[in-house]
Design a protein around this motif. Structure first.
Motif, PDB file in Angstrom:
ATOM      1  N   GLN A 125      32.465 -40.055  60.461  1.00  0.00           N
ATOM      2  CA  GLN A 125      31.107 -40.156  59.917  1.00  0.00           C
ATOM      3  C   GLN A 125      30.484 -41.515  60.204  1.00  0.00           C
ATOM      4  O   GLN A 125      29.285 -41.628  60.484  1.00  0.00           O
ATOM      5  CB  GLN A 125      31.140 -39.902  58.404  1.00  0.00           C
ATOM      6  CG  GLN A 125      31.559 -38.477  58.027  1.00  0.00           C
ATOM      7  CD  GLN A 125      31.621 -38.267  56.538  1.00  0.00           C
ATOM      8  OE1 GLN A 125      31.329 -39.168  55.750  1.00  0.00           O
ATOM      9  NE2 GLN A 125      32.012 -37.058  56.119  1.00  0.00           N
ATOM     10  N   LYS A 126      31.305 -42.558  60.145  1.00  0.00           N
ATOM     11  CA  LYS A 126      30.799 -43.897  60.455  1.00  0.00           C
ATOM     12  C   LYS A 126      30.345 -43.987  61.909  1.00  0.00           C
ATOM     13  O   LYS A 126      29.291 -44.569  62.220  1.00  0.00           O
ATOM     14  CB  LYS A 126      31.884 -44.921  60.167  1.00  0.00           C
ATOM     15  CG  LYS A 126      31.491 -46.349  60.514  1.00  0.00           C
ATOM     16  CD  LYS A 126      32.662 -47.313  60.289  1.00  0.00           C
ATOM     17  CE  LYS A 126      32.277 -48.719  60.720  1.00  0.00           C
ATOM     18  NZ  LYS A 126      33.404 -49.669  60.573  1.00  0.00           N
ATOM     19  N   LEU A 127      31.114 -43.395  62.835  1.00  0.00           N
ATOM     20  CA  LEU A 127      30.741 -43.425  64.245  1.00  0.00           C
ATOM     21  C   LEU A 127      29.467 -42.614  64.492  1.00  0.00           C
ATOM     22  O   LEU A 127      28.639 -42.980  65.340  1.00  0.00           O
ATOM     23  CB  LEU A 127      31.887 -42.886  65.093  1.00  0.00           C
ATOM     24  CG  LEU A 127      33.171 -43.733  65.126  1.00  0.00           C
ATOM     25  CD1 LEU A 127      34.265 -43.009  65.901  1.00  0.00           C
ATOM     26  CD2 LEU A 127      32.895 -45.097  65.761  1.00  0.00           C
ATOM     27  N   GLN A 128      29.291 -41.501  63.772  1.00  0.00           N
ATOM     28  CA  GLN A 128      28.069 -40.714  63.929  1.00  0.00           C
ATOM     29  C   GLN A 128      26.844 -41.499  63.467  1.00  0.00           C
ATOM     30  O   GLN A 128      25.773 -41.448  64.104  1.00  0.00           O
ATOM     31  CB  GLN A 128      28.203 -39.412  63.129  1.00  0.00           C
ATOM     32  CG  GLN A 128      29.234 -38.452  63.712  1.00  0.00           C
ATOM     33  CD  GLN A 128      29.474 -37.226  62.839  1.00  0.00           C
ATOM     34  OE1 GLN A 128      30.275 -36.373  63.151  1.00  0.00           O
ATOM     35  NE2 GLN A 128      28.762 -37.135  61.715  1.00  0.00           N
ATOM     36  N   LYS A 129      26.959 -42.228  62.381  1.00  0.00           N
ATOM     37  CA  LYS A 129      25.835 -43.039  61.899  1.00  0.00           C
ATOM     38  C   LYS A 129      25.519 -44.170  62.875  1.00  0.00           C
ATOM     39  O   LYS A 129      24.351 -44.571  63.012  1.00  0.00           O
ATOM     40  CB  LYS A 129      26.149 -43.605  60.532  1.00  0.00           C
ATOM     41  CG  LYS A 129      26.250 -42.545  59.438  1.00  0.00           C
ATOM     42  CD  LYS A 129      26.580 -43.185  58.097  1.00  0.00           C
ATOM     43  CE  LYS A 129      26.700 -42.117  56.998  1.00  0.00           C
ATOM     44  NZ  LYS A 129      27.038 -42.731  55.679  1.00  0.00           N
ATOM     45  N   GLU A 130      26.541 -44.685  63.541  1.00  0.00           N
ATOM     46  CA  GLU A 130      26.287 -45.746  64.523  1.00  0.00           C
ATOM     47  C   GLU A 130      25.461 -45.229  65.688  1.00  0.00           C
ATOM     48  O   GLU A 130      24.689 -45.982  66.297  1.00  0.00           O
ATOM     49  CB  GLU A 130      27.620 -46.309  65.025  1.00  0.00           C
ATOM     50  CG  GLU A 130      28.375 -47.119  63.982  1.00  0.00           C
ATOM     51  CD  GLU A 130      29.724 -47.602  64.489  1.00  0.00           C
ATOM     52  OE1 GLU A 130      30.103 -47.205  65.624  1.00  0.00           O
ATOM     53  OE2 GLU A 130      30.407 -48.364  63.781  1.00  0.00           O
ATOM     54  N   GLY A 131      25.599 -43.932  66.015  1.00  0.00           N
ATOM     55  CA  GLY A 131      24.769 -43.376  67.087  1.00  0.00           C
ATOM     56  C   GLY A 131      23.299 -43.352  66.719  1.00  0.00           C
ATOM     57  O   GLY A 131      22.423 -43.707  67.539  1.00  0.00           O
ATOM     58  N   VAL A 132      23.025 -42.956  65.476  1.00  0.00           N
ATOM     59  CA  VAL A 132      21.628 -42.968  65.030  1.00  0.00           C
ATOM     60  C   VAL A 132      21.116 -44.400  64.934  1.00  0.00           C
ATOM     61  O   VAL A 132      19.950 -44.696  65.242  1.00  0.00           O
ATOM     62  CB  VAL A 132      21.507 -42.243  63.679  1.00  0.00           C
ATOM     63  CG1 VAL A 132      20.057 -42.260  63.193  1.00  0.00           C
ATOM     64  CG2 VAL A 132      22.002 -40.803  63.807  1.00  0.00           C
TER      65      VAL A 132
END
Length: 607
Positions: A125-132
């Motif tokens: 989830q942390k990596l997904q937020k970094e994409g945004v």
């Protein structure tokens, strides 16, 4: 018109990513603006993955023991952890969707996953937020390539999993992760090109083999030829890495380090090269035999036609190669030695305690015997004593005499060594110790010939004595242990010669011979292990002493062949005549006085 421009930007970005990753990016056939890509996870430093050991009666745990619960507890009660350093882990799958309005009005949608789920959900989830966050940071512009590069960098760092780079996983993922790591390593290795360390020719990885411990690469053909030759000739110590400097530590000035033994290849590695199963089985048997021979506690069967080793829990006899893929590893032997050194009294008997385990059973012929007296098993409550030299068989005496006369013992392991040719600088085949063949003195491995170049030493300028071998060494003067053995043999032989001379003189003068004097005392000599596992002192058996070596007629008379005592020959002839009469059924004509007839021509006149 704006919507058409957005569609053009999405198609343009996806076509660009497809051109960069043609094999990795897969576009959804039902949605042209959705795609997925697998990102290789290959940390620059192998990631330590911990799997808990299964506990009987309790489910496996994925958490390490707490420090407070272990405070003051002995290490033996702490839960064990199975640690593996993995260079490749299952890929990180990125599923992306470019919605309407992307990139200026709508953010891209990312979803990350792994199979099996070895990355924690919070980290995904942390990596997904970094994409945004990257999309916002880039001013709401095209961000797919930058985000994929960001994930690749994170995978190379091992996703920063813990300060010590240790990942705790459940036991049910172990087989899948280890299998993926092995197959990926093999696939990457087969695609490369390497220079063989033996023939120095460049070859594809599919024709080479990389040793897992040191990562040295050799072609399969060179390894097969070398290892097959070593195993066929009995050189077990040669089955190791072929790189000359492999396993040698860098020397530090002023620091002396104990030389570690060379690590031998395990049977599982030989099968992976691959070598034939029969050759690997021979390697296992020879390696076990070497361990048995180097262990002083090994007992051998007393049967001369068998002489197999007794059953041993320390060195069990193995017939199936699958049983020794782990137990026959040199690393496990080192760990066992360290454990025995740390716990010396674990299996040791108290000092002065009686020997109760006297029963030994041969693993080859299943003969049960006593390890003290080497006789058939007589029970625990029968008193017995070890055998002495007088109880040795003729074959054992001959073996002992040959070993004492034609070998020098290694000063480290006491293994008898015989020189066939060359100089007197010897290297023990068993433990690789450098020593002098003339005096059995230790030699410095860095400068072994200094021993022969120092004036005043007994071996000064005697490097090339016995150059043609040990046979015919009657005129060579040995020193040290070998010299003590030679002196003992000379003293014993001199005593025998004196006794024979006195007997001959008494017989020539026709007077009763004097009582034999005891032989001269023998110089103490070391005890060597015989091929059948028993030991014998340095003694010359009386049975091997001939009464008069200079009188061949006496020896012939002892066997009924005539000479100075013809009565034995006459008796033997009369006995042969009696047997012939029995065969012809005419034994009634036999006269028993024929053997004692003083008028017979073979009778001995009275003196």
């Amino acid at each position: 018109m704006a919507e058409d421009t957005t569609d053009d930007e999405r198609e343009e970005e996806l076509s660009s990513i497809k051109a960069i990753y043609p094999d990795e990016l897969i576009v959804d056939p039902h949605d042209p603006f959705s795609a997925s890509i697998d990102i290789l996870v290959a940390p620059a430093t192998p990631l330590a993955v911990v799997f808990p050991h299964p506990v009987d009666g309790a489910p496996p745990t994925t958490l390490p023991p707490s420090p407070t619960s272990q405070l003051g507890a002995p290490p033996s009660v702490q839960p064990k952890r199975d640690i593996h350093n993995l260079s490749y882990l299952p890929p990180l799958r990125l599923q992306l969707t470019l919605p309407d309005g992307y990139p200026s009005a709508a953010a891209p949608k990312f979803r990350l996953s792994t199979s099996p789920p070895w990355i924690p959900e919070k980290l995904l989830q942390k990596l997904q937020k970094e994409g945004v966050g990257l999309w916002e940071e880039y001013g709401r512009e095209q961000v797919l390539f930058s985000y994929i590069t960001h994930l690749q960098d994170a995978a190379e760092r091992g996703f920063d999993l813990g300060e010590d780079r240790v990942l705790e996983l459940s036991l049910d993922m172990k087989i899948g992760l280890l299998d993926y790591d092995i197959k990926t390593k093999k696939k990457v290795f087969d695609q490369g090109t390497y220079d063989c360390g033996v023939c120095l020719e460049p070859k594809k990885g599919s024709s080479c083999y990389q040793l897992p411990r040191c990562s040295h690469v050799f072609c399969v053909q060179c390894l097969q030829d070398f290892y097959n030759d070593c195993i066929s000739s009995g050189d077990v110590n040669g089955v190791k890495c072929l790189s000359p400097g492999c396993g040698q530590e860098k020397e530090i000035p002023g620091v002396k380090r104990k030389k570690k033994p060379d690590r031998l290849l395990t049977p599982s590695e030989l099968l992976q090269i691959p070598l034939e199963t029969a050759m690997v089985q021979r390697y296992v048997e020879m390696k076990r035999k070497k361990k048995l021979e180097s262990d002083k506690s090994t007992i051998y069967c007393p049967r001369t036609w068998c002489q197999g080793a007794a059953r041993s829990k320390k060195y069990p006899k193995i017939t199936d190669l699958s049983q020794i893929t782990e137990s026959d590893d040199e690393a496990s032997d080192d760990e066992t030695a360290v454990e025995e050194k740390a716990n010396p009294g674990k299996d040791a008997k108290p000092k002065g305690a009686p020997e109760t385990d006297r029963l030994a059973i041969c693993e080859d012929c299943n003969y049960a015997f006593c390890r003290v007296c080497m006789q058939g098993w007589h029970g625990e409550f029968v008193r017995c004593w070890p055998r002495d030299a007088s109880e040795l068989t003729e074959e054992e005496r001959a073996s002992m005499n040959y070993i004492l006369a034609h070998t020098s013992p290694c000063p480290t392991c006491s293994v008898p060594c015989q020189k066939s040719h060359g100089c007197n600088h010897m290297s023990c085949f068993q433990c690789k110790t450098h020593f002098c063949y003339l005096c059995s003195a230790w030699l410095n491995a860095d400068n072994p010939y200094e021993h022969f170049n120092q004036e005043g030493r007994p071996c000064y300028q005697r490097l090339w004595e016995l150059e043609e071998g040990d046979d015919g060494n009657g005129n060579v003067h040995f020193n040290g242990i070998r010299g003590a053995e030679a002196a003992a043999q000379r003293a014993a032989q001199a005593a025998v010669d004196i006794q024979n001379q006195e007997i001959d003189a008494a017989e020539d003068q026709e007077i009763p011979p004097p009582a034999p004097e005891p032989p001269a005392p023998l110089v103490p000599a070391p005890v060597f292990a015989q091929p059948n596992g028993r030991q014998a002192a340095n003694q010359v058996p009386r049975e091997n002493v001939r009464r008069n070596p200079r009188d061949p007629g006496q020896e012939r008379a002892a066997h009924g062949g005539g000479g100075r005592y013809p009565l034995m020959e006459a008796n033997q002839m009369g006995l042969q005549r009696f047997l012939q009469l029995v065969r012809d059924d005419e034994e009634d004509e036999w006269d028993s006085d024929e053997l004692e007839d003083e008028d017979d021509e073979f009778a001995i006149p009275e003196r």
